[in-house]
Motif scaffolding. Structure first.
Motif, PDB file in Angstrom:
ATOM      1  N   LEU A 177      -2.408   3.095   2.339  1.00  0.00           N
ATOM      2  CA  LEU A 177      -2.972   3.389   3.650  1.00  0.00           C
ATOM      3  C   LEU A 177      -3.255   2.124   4.448  1.00  0.00           C
ATOM      4  CD1 LEU A 177      -5.460   6.202   2.590  1.00  0.00           C
ATOM      5  CD2 LEU A 177      -3.126   6.437   3.471  1.00  0.00           C
ATOM      6  N   LYS A 178      -3.106   0.981   3.804  1.00  0.00           N
ATOM      7  CA  LYS A 178      -3.266  -0.299   4.481  1.00  0.00           C
ATOM      8  C   LYS A 178      -2.625  -1.381   3.628  1.00  0.00           C
ATOM      9  CE  LYS A 178      -7.901  -0.904   2.492  1.00  0.00           C
ATOM     10  NZ  LYS A 178      -9.325  -1.111   2.804  1.00  0.00           N
ATOM     11  N   ASP A 179      -2.399  -2.545   4.222  1.00  0.00           N
ATOM     12  CA  ASP A 179      -1.848  -3.661   3.457  1.00  0.00           C
ATOM     13  C   ASP A 179      -2.836  -4.049   2.358  1.00  0.00           C
ATOM     14  OD1 ASP A 179       0.133  -3.557   5.312  1.00  0.00           O
ATOM     15  OD2 ASP A 179      -0.389  -5.410   6.349  1.00  0.00           O
ATOM     16  N   THR A 180      -2.347  -4.119   1.134  1.00  0.00           N
ATOM     17  CA  THR A 180      -3.240  -4.432   0.024  1.00  0.00           C
ATOM     18  C   THR A 180      -2.450  -4.960  -1.160  1.00  0.00           C
ATOM     19  OG1 THR A 180      -5.016  -3.543  -1.391  1.00  0.00           O
ATOM     20  CG2 THR A 180      -3.117  -2.129  -1.001  1.00  0.00           C
ATOM     21  N   LEU A 181      -3.127  -5.674  -2.036  1.00  0.00           N
ATOM     22  CA  LEU A 181      -2.503  -6.172  -3.259  1.00  0.00           C
ATOM     23  C   LEU A 181      -2.434  -5.044  -4.276  1.00  0.00           C
ATOM     24  CD1 LEU A 181      -1.454  -8.611  -4.947  1.00  0.00           C
ATOM     25  CD2 LEU A 181      -3.827  -8.925  -5.717  1.00  0.00           C
ATOM     26  N   VAL A 182      -1.243  -4.824  -4.826  1.00  0.00           N
ATOM     27  CA  VAL A 182      -1.035  -3.772  -5.826  1.00  0.00           C
ATOM     28  C   VAL A 182      -0.753  -4.441  -7.162  1.00  0.00           C
ATOM     29  CG1 VAL A 182       0.359  -1.792  -6.508  1.00  0.00           C
ATOM     30  CG2 VAL A 182      -0.117  -2.206  -4.078  1.00  0.00           C
ATOM     31  N   GLU A 183      -1.569  -4.149  -8.137  1.00  0.00           N
ATOM     32  CA  GLU A 183      -1.412  -4.710  -9.478  1.00  0.00           C
ATOM     33  C   GLU A 183      -1.134  -3.581 -10.463  1.00  0.00           C
ATOM     34  OE1 GLU A 183      -4.237  -8.534  -9.761  1.00  0.00           O
ATOM     35  OE2 GLU A 183      -5.343  -6.685  -9.371  1.00  0.00           O
ATOM     36  N   GLY A 184      -0.195  -3.829 -11.363  1.00  0.00           N
ATOM     37  CA  GLY A 184       0.163  -2.824 -12.346  1.00  0.00           C
ATOM     38  C   GLY A 184       0.525  -3.434 -13.675  1.00  0.00           C
ATOM     39  N   ARG A 185       0.367  -2.650 -14.732  1.00  0.00           N
ATOM     40  CA  ARG A 185       0.706  -3.085 -16.084  1.00  0.00           C
ATOM     41  C   ARG A 185       2.041  -2.494 -16.485  1.00  0.00           C
ATOM     42  NH1 ARG A 185      -2.518  -0.461 -19.271  1.00  0.00           N
ATOM     43  NH2 ARG A 185      -3.256   0.872 -17.560  1.00  0.00           N
ATOM     44  N   ASP A 194       2.453  -7.613  -2.909  1.00  0.00           N
ATOM     45  CA  ASP A 194       1.744  -7.429  -1.640  1.00  0.00           C
ATOM     46  C   ASP A 194       2.253  -6.140  -0.999  1.00  0.00           C
ATOM     47  OD1 ASP A 194       0.187  -9.783  -1.796  1.00  0.00           O
ATOM     48  OD2 ASP A 194       1.905 -10.986  -1.123  1.00  0.00           O
ATOM     49  N   GLY A 195       1.488  -5.082  -1.147  1.00  0.00           N
ATOM     50  CA  GLY A 195       1.900  -3.806  -0.596  1.00  0.00           C
ATOM     51  C   GLY A 195       1.634  -3.714   0.889  1.00  0.00           C
ATOM     52  N   ARG A 196       2.494  -3.010   1.580  1.00  0.00           N
ATOM     53  CA  ARG A 196       2.347  -2.814   3.028  1.00  0.00           C
ATOM     54  C   ARG A 196       1.960  -1.365   3.311  1.00  0.00           C
ATOM     55  NH1 ARG A 196       1.561  -7.873   4.341  1.00  0.00           N
ATOM     56  NH2 ARG A 196       3.309  -9.247   3.777  1.00  0.00           N
ATOM     57  N   GLU A 197       1.311  -1.168   4.421  1.00  0.00           N
ATOM     58  CA  GLU A 197       0.909   0.173   4.812  1.00  0.00           C
ATOM     59  C   GLU A 197       2.114   1.119   4.837  1.00  0.00           C
ATOM     60  OE1 GLU A 197      -1.221   2.481   8.595  1.00  0.00           O
ATOM     61  OE2 GLU A 197      -1.150   0.288   8.521  1.00  0.00           O
ATOM     62  N   SER A 198       1.941   2.302   4.282  1.00  0.00           N
ATOM     63  CA  SER A 198       2.944   3.371   4.190  1.00  0.00           C
ATOM     64  C   SER A 198       3.930   3.178   3.043  1.00  0.00           C
ATOM     65  CB  SER A 198       3.715   3.534   5.510  1.00  0.00           C
ATOM     66  OG  SER A 198       2.835   3.905   6.557  1.00  0.00           O
ATOM     67  N   ILE A 200       5.402   3.506  -0.595  1.00  0.00           N
ATOM     68  CA  ILE A 200       5.230   4.455  -1.699  1.00  0.00           C
ATOM     69  C   ILE A 200       5.427   3.692  -2.997  1.00  0.00           C
ATOM     70  CG2 ILE A 200       6.012   6.592  -2.765  1.00  0.00           C
ATOM     71  CD1 ILE A 200       4.831   7.052  -0.048  1.00  0.00           C
ATOM     72  N   VAL A 201       4.447   3.779  -3.888  1.00  0.00           N
ATOM     73  CA  VAL A 201       4.459   3.002  -5.123  1.00  0.00           C
ATOM     74  C   VAL A 201       4.212   3.942  -6.300  1.00  0.00           C
ATOM     75  CG1 VAL A 201       3.452   1.048  -6.366  1.00  0.00           C
ATOM     76  CG2 VAL A 201       3.496   1.035  -3.857  1.00  0.00           C
ATOM     77  N   THR A 210      -8.225   2.775  -8.829  1.00  0.00           N
ATOM     78  CA  THR A 210      -9.108   1.958  -8.000  1.00  0.00           C
ATOM     79  C   THR A 210      -8.656   1.949  -6.544  1.00  0.00           C
ATOM     80  OG1 THR A 210      -9.633   0.529  -9.884  1.00  0.00           O
ATOM     81  CG2 THR A 210     -10.083  -0.344  -7.681  1.00  0.00           C
ATOM     82  N   LEU A 211      -7.344   1.869  -6.317  1.00  0.00           N
ATOM     83  CA  LEU A 211      -6.815   1.866  -4.953  1.00  0.00           C
ATOM     84  C   LEU A 211      -7.120   3.183  -4.246  1.00  0.00           C
ATOM     85  CD1 LEU A 211      -3.307   0.229  -5.603  1.00  0.00           C
ATOM     86  CD2 LEU A 211      -5.336  -0.863  -4.590  1.00  0.00           C
ATOM     87  N   VAL A 212      -7.025   4.281  -4.983  1.00  0.00           N
ATOM     88  CA  VAL A 212      -7.303   5.595  -4.389  1.00  0.00           C
ATOM     89  C   VAL A 212      -8.794   5.746  -4.099  1.00  0.00           C
ATOM     90  CG1 VAL A 212      -7.252   8.079  -4.809  1.00  0.00           C
ATOM     91  CG2 VAL A 212      -5.292   6.659  -5.462  1.00  0.00           C
ATOM     92  N   GLU A 213      -9.616   5.299  -5.019  1.00  0.00           N
ATOM     93  CA  GLU A 213     -11.067   5.473  -4.868  1.00  0.00           C
ATOM     94  C   GLU A 213     -11.631   4.622  -3.739  1.00  0.00           C
ATOM     95  OE1 GLU A 213     -12.395   6.745  -9.407  1.00  0.00           O
ATOM     96  OE2 GLU A 213     -12.580   4.651  -8.768  1.00  0.00           O
ATOM     97  N   ASN A 214     -11.055   3.441  -3.504  1.00  0.00           N
ATOM     98  CA  ASN A 214     -11.591   2.602  -2.428  1.00  0.00           C
ATOM     99  C   ASN A 214     -10.923   2.853  -1.080  1.00  0.00           C
ATOM    100  OD1 ASN A 214      -9.139   1.163  -2.386  1.00  0.00           O
ATOM    101  ND2 ASN A 214      -9.899  -0.452  -3.729  1.00  0.00           N
ATOM    102  N   GLY A 215     -10.042   3.852  -1.025  1.00  0.00           N
ATOM    103  CA  GLY A 215      -9.434   4.222   0.249  1.00  0.00           C
ATOM    104  C   GLY A 215      -8.240   3.407   0.657  1.00  0.00           C
ATOM    105  N   SER A 216      -7.710   2.593  -0.248  1.00  0.00           N
ATOM    106  CA  SER A 216      -6.532   1.789   0.065  1.00  0.00           C
ATOM    107  C   SER A 216      -5.238   2.568  -0.089  1.00  0.00           C
ATOM    108  CB  SER A 216      -6.488   0.541  -0.831  1.00  0.00           C
ATOM    109  OG  SER A 216      -7.613  -0.290  -0.620  1.00  0.00           O
ATOM    110  N   ALA A 217      -5.293   3.709  -0.804  1.00  0.00           N
ATOM    111  CA  ALA A 217      -4.094   4.497  -1.042  1.00  0.00           C
ATOM    112  C   ALA A 217      -4.477   5.949  -1.231  1.00  0.00           C
ATOM    113  CB  ALA A 217      -3.351   3.976  -2.278  1.00  0.00           C
TER     114      ALA A 217
END
Length: 220
Positions: A177-185, A194-198, A200-201, A210-217
Motif C-alpha cells: 500500500l506504500k513504498d516499503t522495505l520487504v524482507e523475507g526468509r 525495496d517494494g513499491r506501492e501496488s 504484488i509480493v 508485520t507489513l499487514v498489521e502496520n498497514g504497509s500491505a
C-alpha cells in the motif's frame, strides 16, 4: 434515462450512501484477508459488522416496501437493491464461515492465551468455548476416561505440544500500500527488496504479517 436516473427517481437517497460504500469496501477487504491468512485475524473492532448489519436491515425493509409495486421503474430498482443485498449477505456468510473453520481446526490454540482470545468476537469466543467443552466430553466418554488422569488433558504441552497451531510458514500474496522495505526468509538464504506501492509480493505469512498489521500491505 439511465440506471442512475431510475434509481434516483425511485429512491432519492440511493446514491447518497458513501458510508455504505466504504462499509462494502472494508467488508470485502476483511473477507479477502481472512480467507488468505493461515491464522485467525482479529475481529474488526471499529464497528464494521454493526454498520453492515444495520445496512442489511435497511435494505430488507426497503425491499419489503417496494415488493408488490407494479411500476417497471420500481421493479428494476428492486432487482438492483436485492442484488446488492445478496452481495452483502454472501460476504458476511463467507467471512464468518472462514473464521469458524479456523476456530474449529485450532480451538485450543485460540483459547490458550488472552491475546489469542482477544481476536475472537464475543459470539465466537462463546462458540469456541462450548465447542471445546463438547469435544472434550465426547473424548472422555469415548476413550479418554480409560487413560490415567495425567494423560486426559488435550492441551498438554509437556514434551510434545498437543495443541495444534496454524502454519505461519505458508505462503500468502500481499499488495503493498506504500513504498516499503520487504524482507523475507528463503530456503537457502534470506532476502530484502525495496517494494513499491501496488507491487504484488509472495511471502511466508510469518514475514508478511508485520507489513499487514502496520498497514504497509494488504492480503490479496
Amino acid at each position: 434515462m439511465d440506471i442512475d436516473d431510475i434509481l434516483r427517481e425511485v429512491d432519492p437517497t440511493f446514491h447518497a450512501v458513501p458510508q455504505e460504500k466504504r462499509n462494502l469496501q472494508e467488508l470485502t477487504r476483511a473477507w479477502i484477508a481472512e480467507r488468505s491468512a493461515p491464522e485467525l485475524l482479529p475481529w474488526p473492532a471499529d464497528g464494521l459488522f454493526e454498520r453492515v448489519n444495520d445496512s442489511i436491515k435497511r435494505q430488507i425493509e426497503k425491499v419489503e416496501e417496494m415488493t408488490g409495486d407494479m411500476d417497471p421503474k420500481t421493479n428494476f430498482a428492486l432487482i438492483v437493491i436485492q442484488t446488492e443485498l445478496e452481495r452483502f449477505k454472501y460476504l458476511v456468510r463467507s467471512y464468518v464461515r472462514a473464521r469458524i473453520s479456523k476456530i474449529d481446526r485450532h480451538t485450543l490454540h485460540y483459547l490458550s492465551t488472552d491475546a489469542l482470545r482477544a481476536r475472537l468476537s464475543e459470539m465466537e469466543l462463546a462458540y469456541a468455548t462450548r465447542h471445546q467443552a463438547l469435544l472434550h466430553n465426547h473424548y472422555l466418554s469415548s476413550f479418554l476416561s480409560s487413560f490415567p488422569s495425567a494423560l486426559q488433558n488435550l492441551n498438554d504441552s509437556a514434551g510434545i505440544n498437543m495443541v495444534e497451531t496454524p502454519d505461519l510458514e505458508s505462503a500468502v500474496f500481499i499488495r503493498l500500500l506504500k513504498d516499503t522495505l520487504v524482507e523475507g526468509r528463503g530456503v537457502d538464504s534470506d532476502g530484502a527488496m525495496d517494494g513499491r506501492e501496488s507491487d504484488i509480493v509472495i511471502l511466508r505469512w510469518a514475514d508478511a504479517k508485520t507489513l499487514v498489521e502496520n498497514g504497509s500491505a494488504e492480503l490479496v
